[in-house]
Design a protein around this motif. Structure first.
Motif, PDB file in Angstrom:
ATOM      1  N   ALA A 197      56.810  52.764  33.589  1.00  0.00           N
ATOM      2  CA  ALA A 197      57.735  51.850  34.254  1.00  0.00           C
ATOM      3  C   ALA A 197      57.605  51.976  35.774  1.00  0.00           C
ATOM      4  CB  ALA A 197      59.163  52.138  33.808  1.00  0.00           C
ATOM      5  N   LYS A 198      57.486  53.210  36.278  1.00  0.00           N
ATOM      6  CA  LYS A 198      57.334  53.408  37.722  1.00  0.00           C
ATOM      7  C   LYS A 198      56.002  52.859  38.213  1.00  0.00           C
ATOM      8  CE  LYS A 198      59.043  56.690  39.979  1.00  0.00           C
ATOM      9  NZ  LYS A 198      59.402  57.957  40.653  1.00  0.00           N
ATOM     10  N   LEU A 199      54.952  53.003  37.406  1.00  0.00           N
ATOM     11  CA  LEU A 199      53.647  52.459  37.786  1.00  0.00           C
ATOM     12  C   LEU A 199      53.699  50.941  37.850  1.00  0.00           C
ATOM     13  CD1 LEU A 199      50.624  52.686  38.364  1.00  0.00           C
ATOM     14  CD2 LEU A 199      50.226  52.830  35.893  1.00  0.00           C
ATOM     15  N   LEU A 200      54.421  50.330  36.909  1.00  0.00           N
ATOM     16  CA  LEU A 200      54.540  48.872  36.903  1.00  0.00           C
ATOM     17  C   LEU A 200      55.185  48.382  38.194  1.00  0.00           C
ATOM     18  CD1 LEU A 200      54.216  46.203  35.356  1.00  0.00           C
ATOM     19  CD2 LEU A 200      56.470  46.610  34.361  1.00  0.00           C
ATOM     20  N   ARG A 201      56.170  49.128  38.694  1.00  0.00           N
ATOM     21  CA  ARG A 201      56.837  48.715  39.934  1.00  0.00           C
ATOM     22  C   ARG A 201      55.872  48.789  41.124  1.00  0.00           C
ATOM     23  NH1 ARG A 201      61.615  47.464  41.781  1.00  0.00           N
ATOM     24  NH2 ARG A 201      62.148  47.913  43.981  1.00  0.00           N
ATOM     25  N   VAL A 202      55.024  49.810  41.125  1.00  0.00           N
ATOM     26  CA  VAL A 202      54.032  49.908  42.200  1.00  0.00           C
ATOM     27  C   VAL A 202      53.100  48.710  42.168  1.00  0.00           C
ATOM     28  CG1 VAL A 202      52.143  51.284  43.156  1.00  0.00           C
ATOM     29  CG2 VAL A 202      54.143  52.420  42.178  1.00  0.00           C
ATOM     30  N   LEU A 203      52.680  48.320  40.972  1.00  0.00           N
ATOM     31  CA  LEU A 203      51.756  47.192  40.838  1.00  0.00           C
ATOM     32  C   LEU A 203      52.424  45.874  41.237  1.00  0.00           C
ATOM     33  CD1 LEU A 203      50.054  48.141  37.450  1.00  0.00           C
ATOM     34  CD2 LEU A 203      49.035  48.226  39.716  1.00  0.00           C
ATOM     35  N   GLN A 204      53.710  45.736  40.917  1.00  0.00           N
ATOM     36  CA  GLN A 204      54.399  44.469  41.189  1.00  0.00           C
ATOM     37  C   GLN A 204      54.916  44.377  42.616  1.00  0.00           C
ATOM     38  OE1 GLN A 204      57.387  44.371  38.097  1.00  0.00           O
ATOM     39  NE2 GLN A 204      56.047  43.315  36.645  1.00  0.00           N
ATOM     40  N   GLU A 205      55.478  45.469  43.133  1.00  0.00           N
ATOM     41  CA  GLU A 205      56.134  45.432  44.439  1.00  0.00           C
ATOM     42  C   GLU A 205      55.309  46.064  45.546  1.00  0.00           C
ATOM     43  OE1 GLU A 205      58.767  43.694  44.610  1.00  0.00           O
ATOM     44  OE2 GLU A 205      59.097  43.494  42.445  1.00  0.00           O
ATOM     45  N   GLY A 206      54.301  46.859  45.177  1.00  0.00           N
ATOM     46  CA  GLY A 206      53.497  47.524  46.192  1.00  0.00           C
ATOM     47  C   GLY A 206      54.251  48.592  46.950  1.00  0.00           C
ATOM     48  N   GLU A 207      55.157  49.316  46.269  1.00  0.00           N
ATOM     49  CA  GLU A 207      55.931  50.355  46.925  1.00  0.00           C
ATOM     50  C   GLU A 207      56.168  51.515  45.969  1.00  0.00           C
ATOM     51  OE1 GLU A 207      59.427  48.203  48.062  1.00  0.00           O
ATOM     52  OE2 GLU A 207      60.435  48.580  46.135  1.00  0.00           O
ATOM     53  N   VAL A 208      56.325  52.704  46.527  1.00  0.00           N
ATOM     54  CA  VAL A 208      56.563  53.907  45.732  1.00  0.00           C
ATOM     55  C   VAL A 208      57.831  54.592  46.243  1.00  0.00           C
ATOM     56  CG1 VAL A 208      54.129  54.274  45.226  1.00  0.00           C
ATOM     57  CG2 VAL A 208      55.132  55.350  47.234  1.00  0.00           C
TER      58      VAL A 208
END
Length: 509
Positions: free
Chosen positions: A307-318
């Motif tokens: 789920a956290k990786l998906l957010r990086v791919l979608q939003e470009g933020e960590v």
């Protein structure tokens, strides 16, 4: 009327007649040694020089090999023996690199080193070095004429160049048509496709075409393939050939850490986020900022991290562990796996939304058994690397070892082949790899995919055999057909039937 080719030569008509006779004699000769001897003897007579040498260029090493020498009054103890010559010979290298003849009228005052010339009592005074070409205007050797008299030899360059080129091409033709010994040197002129990937199979070419399409895009790439097919190699190739090549390339194996450690390794943490977090730590996403992050074995990533990786791919933020806010990162993600992610999605062990986001541009890497003809090229590459690391000269191959290598299924793919070659080179004591050095089963494995028919298996073997013969004959189909004992049209039909590409720049078709 005298030809302009001979007009500056003494007695041009007699010279032209003598030159023609030398062409005729060499055209009738079918013995390599005698043919080379006729060439140097003819060159010495025509140029009125005491010494004449014929060199053949080794395309593998770039080294010049002395094929024949004419020096009638040389003593046996000082006569130069045919074989490789030092690369430091500036005289010969000049003609190779400049693709033109070099004429020196006063060797005594010349800055060039003439120490490689045989001693003859009196010093050498004048020299002519002529490059020899094949029909495709590629340099194949050097013809050297040296005299004890200080006289200009430039006027002989054109005619002697034709004479030497004819002799050298006849010599190469004889070598190609004569049967070879039971020991074979695998072709070194292997075809290396773009991005440093070695092979000439249709499967690898298709992979390279896909790499070329995605290089300059921001798309996420999913590399799929069996273990050992070179997924990390391809990922590095995409990074190195793309616009992010000057930035970091970071690799993380998702199966190498437990869930808690993998999260902190990827996203980083802030001081006090957990027991032992005594300082801020930047994760791999930050380390790869501006570059590429390879997530190897992505199928082993825990669901909570997906789920956290998906957010990086979608939003470009960590968002690091213990941080109150997220920050932007510019990272290209390449994922790799040998597992069937679609099946894992159906089982519920992999997030469907992440799967479709990762599979934005999937590339299926072919197994080695699907890369017809690439085994032998890769084997030579790995064997050469092993020899180089051990400080040994390149090895040759027995035909029986080649047969075993070509018929093995390689379940471990390229990684298995690499390890196999390193061991074989280490085991090889006589510079020839034998079946005993490969430690492969004598017969093909019994367990074969049910969808592979007998015809398909036979065609695979035939394809590897034909590719090897073509490489040995430098792509010349006429010579290959002659060696195989079949009609040329039969060979052309089989090449087309098996979809075997041949480099159009190699040899006569």
């Amino acid at each position: 009327m005298t030809s302009p080719l001979f007009i500056h030569l003494p007695e041009p008509l007699e010279y032209a007649d003598s030159l023609l006779n030398h062409f005729i004699r060499m055209g009738r000769e079918d013995d390599e040694t005698l043919l080379a001897g006729l060439c140097v003897a003819g060159a010495a007579k025509l140029s009125r020089c005491e010494l004449s040498q014929l060199y053949l260029l080794d395309e593998v090493t770039g080294q010049l090999d002395l094929v024949a020498q004419h020096l009638p009054d040389a003593l046996p103890s000082i006569e130069q023996v045919p074989g490789p010559v030092p690369q430091a010979q500036q005289l010969l290298q000049y003609s190779l690199k400049q693709r033109c003849a070099l004429s020196l009228d006063d060797l005594v005052r010349s800055p060039y080193d003439t120490g490689f010339l045989p001693s003859s009592g009196l010093p050498w005074r004048s020299l002519l070095s002529v490059p020899l070409f094949n029909r495709h205007e590629a340099i194949k050797g050097i013809l050297l004429c040296v005299s004890r008299r200080p006289e200009p030899l430039q006027s002989y360059a054109t005619s002697l160049g034709h004479l030497g080129s004819f002799a050298l091409n006849q010599l190469l033709l004889l070598r190609c048509t004569q049967p070879g010994p039971a020991v074979t040197r695998l072709p070194r002129e292997r075809k290396t496709l773009a991005y440093g990937l070695i092979g000439s199979s249709a499967a690898l070419e298709e992979t390279c075409q896909l790499i070329g399409k995605v290089l300059n895009t921001p798309y996420t790439v999913l590399l799929r393939g069996e273990t050992g097919t070179g997924k990390e190699v391809v990922a590095r190739a995409i990074h190195a050939a793309g616009p992010r090549c000057r930035q970091a390339f970071v690799v993380q194996n998702c199966a190498a850490f437990p869930e808690g450690l993998l999260e902190s390794e990827l996203f980083g943490y802030r001081k006090g986020a957990f027991t032992g977090a005594e300082r801020n730590y930047s994760g791999l996403f930050d380390a790869a900022h501006g570059g590429t992050l390879l997530l190897d074995e992505i199928g082993d990533m825990p669901l909570s991290l997906q789920a956290k990786l998906l957010r990086v791919l979608q939003e470009g933020e960590v968002r690091p562990l213990g941080a109150s806010a997220a920050h932007k990162v510019d990272v290209r993600i390449i994922a790799a796996t040998h597992r069937d992610l679609a099946a894992m999605v159906a089982e519920g062990s992999f997030r469907e939304d992440l799967y479709y986001r990762l599979a934005q541009f999937p590339i299926q890497l072919p197994a080695l058994r699907e890369r017809d003809g690439d085994v032998l090229q890769l084997a030579r590459h790995f064997a050469d690397k092993a020899c180089e690391s051990l400080g040994r000269p390149p090895v040759d191959w027995s035909n029986s070892a080649l047969d075993q290598l070509s018929s093995h299924a390689f379940p471990g793919n390229v990684r298995e082949l690499k390890c196999l070659m390193e061991r074989a080179v280490l085991m090889c004591d006589e510079s020839v790899i034998l079946p005993a050095h490969l430690s492969l089963p004598l017969a093909p494995a019994v367990t074969v995919a049910s969808d592979v028919t007998l015809r398909q298996r036979m065609e695979r073997v035939e394809r590897v055999f034909l590719i090897d013969c073509l490489h040995k004959n430098r792509g010349n189909r006429t010579r290959t057909a002659r060696e195989l004992g079949v009609a040329r049209r039969t060979l052309l039909y089989r090449l087309a039937r098996l979809k075997i590409p041949v480099d159009d720049a190699q040899g006569e078709r």
